[in-house]
Design a protein around this motif. Structure first.
Motif, mmCIF file in Angstrom:
data_model
loop_
_atom_site.group_PDB
_atom_site.id
_atom_site.type_symbol
_atom_site.label_atom_id
_atom_site.label_comp_id
_atom_site.label_asym_id
_atom_site.label_seq_id
_atom_site.Cartn_x
_atom_site.Cartn_y
_atom_site.Cartn_z
ATOM 1 N N LYS A 224 44.466 35.256 47.430
ATOM 2 C CA LYS A 224 45.809 35.692 47.803
ATOM 3 C C LYS A 224 46.469 36.441 46.657
ATOM 4 C CE LYS A 224 46.452 31.805 50.984
ATOM 5 N NZ LYS A 224 47.239 30.586 51.280
ATOM 6 N N ARG A 225 46.308 35.948 45.453
ATOM 7 C CA ARG A 225 46.910 36.622 44.298
ATOM 8 C C ARG A 225 46.258 37.986 44.080
ATOM 9 N NH1 ARG A 225 50.170 33.171 41.648
ATOM 10 N NH2 ARG A 225 49.736 30.938 41.801
ATOM 11 N N ALA A 226 44.945 38.044 44.219
ATOM 12 C CA ALA A 226 44.244 39.310 44.028
ATOM 13 C C ALA A 226 44.693 40.335 45.065
ATOM 14 C CB ALA A 226 42.736 39.081 44.114
ATOM 15 N N GLU A 227 44.832 39.890 46.306
ATOM 16 C CA GLU A 227 45.267 40.798 47.372
ATOM 17 C C GLU A 227 46.662 41.351 47.098
ATOM 18 O OE1 GLU A 227 45.902 40.719 52.259
ATOM 19 O OE2 GLU A 227 45.159 38.947 51.189
ATOM 20 N N LEU A 228 47.495 40.558 46.452
ATOM 21 C CA LEU A 228 48.863 40.970 46.146
ATOM 22 C C LEU A 228 48.905 42.249 45.325
ATOM 23 C CD1 LEU A 228 51.954 40.206 46.116
ATOM 24 C CD2 LEU A 228 51.468 39.011 43.971
ATOM 25 N N ILE A 229 47.949 42.446 44.432
ATOM 26 C CA ILE A 229 47.946 43.607 43.546
ATOM 27 C C ILE A 229 46.849 44.604 43.903
ATOM 28 C CG2 ILE A 229 49.015 42.401 41.620
ATOM 29 C CD1 ILE A 229 46.203 42.013 40.435
ATOM 30 N N GLY A 230 46.193 44.407 45.046
ATOM 31 C CA GLY A 230 45.150 45.330 45.459
ATOM 32 C C GLY A 230 43.833 45.130 44.741
ATOM 33 N N ALA A 231 43.611 43.934 44.208
ATOM 34 C CA ALA A 231 42.360 43.617 43.520
ATOM 35 C C ALA A 231 41.440 42.828 44.449
ATOM 36 C CB ALA A 231 42.637 42.825 42.243
ATOM 37 N N ARG A 244 31.117 31.250 38.823
ATOM 38 C CA ARG A 244 31.427 32.587 38.323
ATOM 39 C C ARG A 244 32.582 33.187 39.127
ATOM 40 N NH1 ARG A 244 28.235 36.839 36.016
ATOM 41 N NH2 ARG A 244 26.399 35.516 36.268
ATOM 42 N N LEU A 245 33.507 33.808 38.405
ATOM 43 C CA LEU A 245 34.581 34.580 39.014
ATOM 44 C C LEU A 245 34.422 36.036 38.591
ATOM 45 C CD1 LEU A 245 37.423 35.114 40.328
ATOM 46 C CD2 LEU A 245 38.391 34.516 38.088
ATOM 47 N N VAL A 246 34.412 36.947 39.558
ATOM 48 C CA VAL A 246 34.394 38.377 39.262
ATOM 49 C C VAL A 246 35.657 38.974 39.877
ATOM 50 C CG1 VAL A 246 33.206 40.580 39.532
ATOM 51 C CG2 VAL A 246 31.885 38.469 39.247
ATOM 52 N N LEU A 247 36.526 39.464 39.023
ATOM 53 C CA LEU A 247 37.814 40.005 39.441
ATOM 54 C C LEU A 247 37.815 41.510 39.178
ATOM 55 C CD1 LEU A 247 40.714 39.402 40.412
ATOM 56 C CD2 LEU A 247 41.318 38.902 38.031
ATOM 57 N N THR A 248 38.007 42.295 40.244
ATOM 58 C CA THR A 248 37.931 43.757 40.130
ATOM 59 C C THR A 248 39.272 44.375 40.527
ATOM 60 O OG1 THR A 248 35.588 43.674 40.705
ATOM 61 C CG2 THR A 248 36.677 45.819 40.804
ATOM 62 N N TYR A 249 39.852 45.156 39.625
ATOM 63 C CA TYR A 249 41.104 45.845 39.892
ATOM 64 C C TYR A 249 40.877 47.344 39.770
ATOM 65 C CZ TYR A 249 45.866 47.576 39.398
ATOM 66 O OH TYR A 249 47.021 48.277 39.554
ATOM 67 N N PRO A 250 41.100 48.111 40.859
ATOM 68 C CA PRO A 250 40.847 49.562 40.807
ATOM 69 C C PRO A 250 41.836 50.269 39.889
ATOM 70 C CG PRO A 250 41.931 48.948 42.873
ATOM 71 C CD PRO A 250 41.574 47.663 42.178
ATOM 72 N N LEU A 251 41.316 51.196 39.102
ATOM 73 C CA LEU A 251 42.156 51.975 38.190
ATOM 74 C C LEU A 251 42.428 53.328 38.819
ATOM 75 C CD1 LEU A 251 40.297 51.191 34.849
ATOM 76 C CD2 LEU A 251 42.369 50.110 35.730
ATOM 77 N N LYS A 252 43.712 53.672 38.931
ATOM 78 C CA LYS A 252 44.090 54.919 39.566
ATOM 79 C C LYS A 252 43.984 56.060 38.571
ATOM 80 C CE LYS A 252 47.266 52.523 42.674
ATOM 81 N NZ LYS A 252 48.647 52.390 43.143
#
Length: 252
Positions: A224-231, A244-252
């Protein structure tokens, strides 16, 4: 063309113009109504986002205070107690040096805590620095061995996004400490061309991924937190083989 015909023609033209005006008015009203509805939805979305960011900041503060209380009780308290016992039995010489060293370690811990209490440690620091501080804190606690690495060239990210990213990783680290029985934890931050990728890996007991909701609110809220910022957040775990946690945030 006689006068009656002209009058009729004028009335028809006026009627057509009136109907066109009504149609334009109706279409304009529908457009404005839809536009206002979209604006209200956008405002509500922004409000929800701001509330979520505020709640995340509060949770980070609460987590920081809990961590401070643990350190005071489990770490600094033990150090000063040990110094007290040694001081009570001191006769001088080498013992005096050992007491001084123990008390000095305790003072260093107090200095580190004083920095973490400062609100700047939460709101004013970058994601990278916040993760470095968190890993250093884990190593001071000696519950497990934590490693941190930074790959690629860092770029500036929205501070609000950094807060959420940090909170997600902090939740994973806290769950690792509480539940995984891990001896090692590794945090990797990699700036790629199109995305920022954060990986957190422990060597703990793991769990059945289908029972994620049973592992506490922290892990179950990560998506839910990841979805909040588009990750995007992916948690994988095998019983006996760590998590394992893999967290991906797109860079504009």
């Amino acid at each position: 063309m006689d006068q009656g015909t002209q009058l009729l023609l004028i009335l028809v033209v006026l009627l057509v113009l009136f109907l066109l005006a009504v149609i334009v008015f109706v279409l304009f009203s529908v457009f404005m109504k839809r536009k206002n509805a979209l604006l209200r939805e956008q405002i509500e979305a922004e409000k929800r986002y701001e509330r979520a960011i505020a709640e995340t900041q509060i949770e980070i503060r609460e987590e920081t205070l809990r961590n401070i209380s643990w350190e005071l009780h489990d770490n600094i308290g033990q150090l000063l107690t040990l110094a007290k016992i040694k001081a009570q039995n001191i006769e001088g010489g080498e013992e005096m040096l050992e007491v001084a060293e123990t008390i000095g370690t305790g003072l260093n811990e107090l200095r580190a805590l004083s920095k973490s209490i400062n609100p700047e440690a939460i709101n004013g620091q970058s994601l990278i620095h916040s993760l470095e501080v968190e890993v250093a804190r884990f190593n001071r606690l000696k519950y497990l061995s934590a490693d941190y690495e930074l790959l690629g060239d860092p770029i500036v990210i929205d501070p609000k996004v950094e807060i959420v990213l940090f909170r997600i990783v902090q939740e994973f680290m806290t769950n690792t400490m509480k539940h995984s029985k891990a001896a090692n934890l590794k945090i990797s931050v990699q700036f790629k061309v199109e995305a920022l990728e954060i990986t957190a890996l422990d060597n703990g007991v793991g769990f059945d991924a289908e029972k994620l909701a049973e592992k506490g609110i922290g892990l179950s809220n990560i998506d839910k937190r990841a979805e909040l910022i588009g990750a995007k957040a992916r948690i994988s775990s095998i019983p006996g083989a760590g998590t394992r946690l893999v967290l991906t945030y797109p860079l504009k």
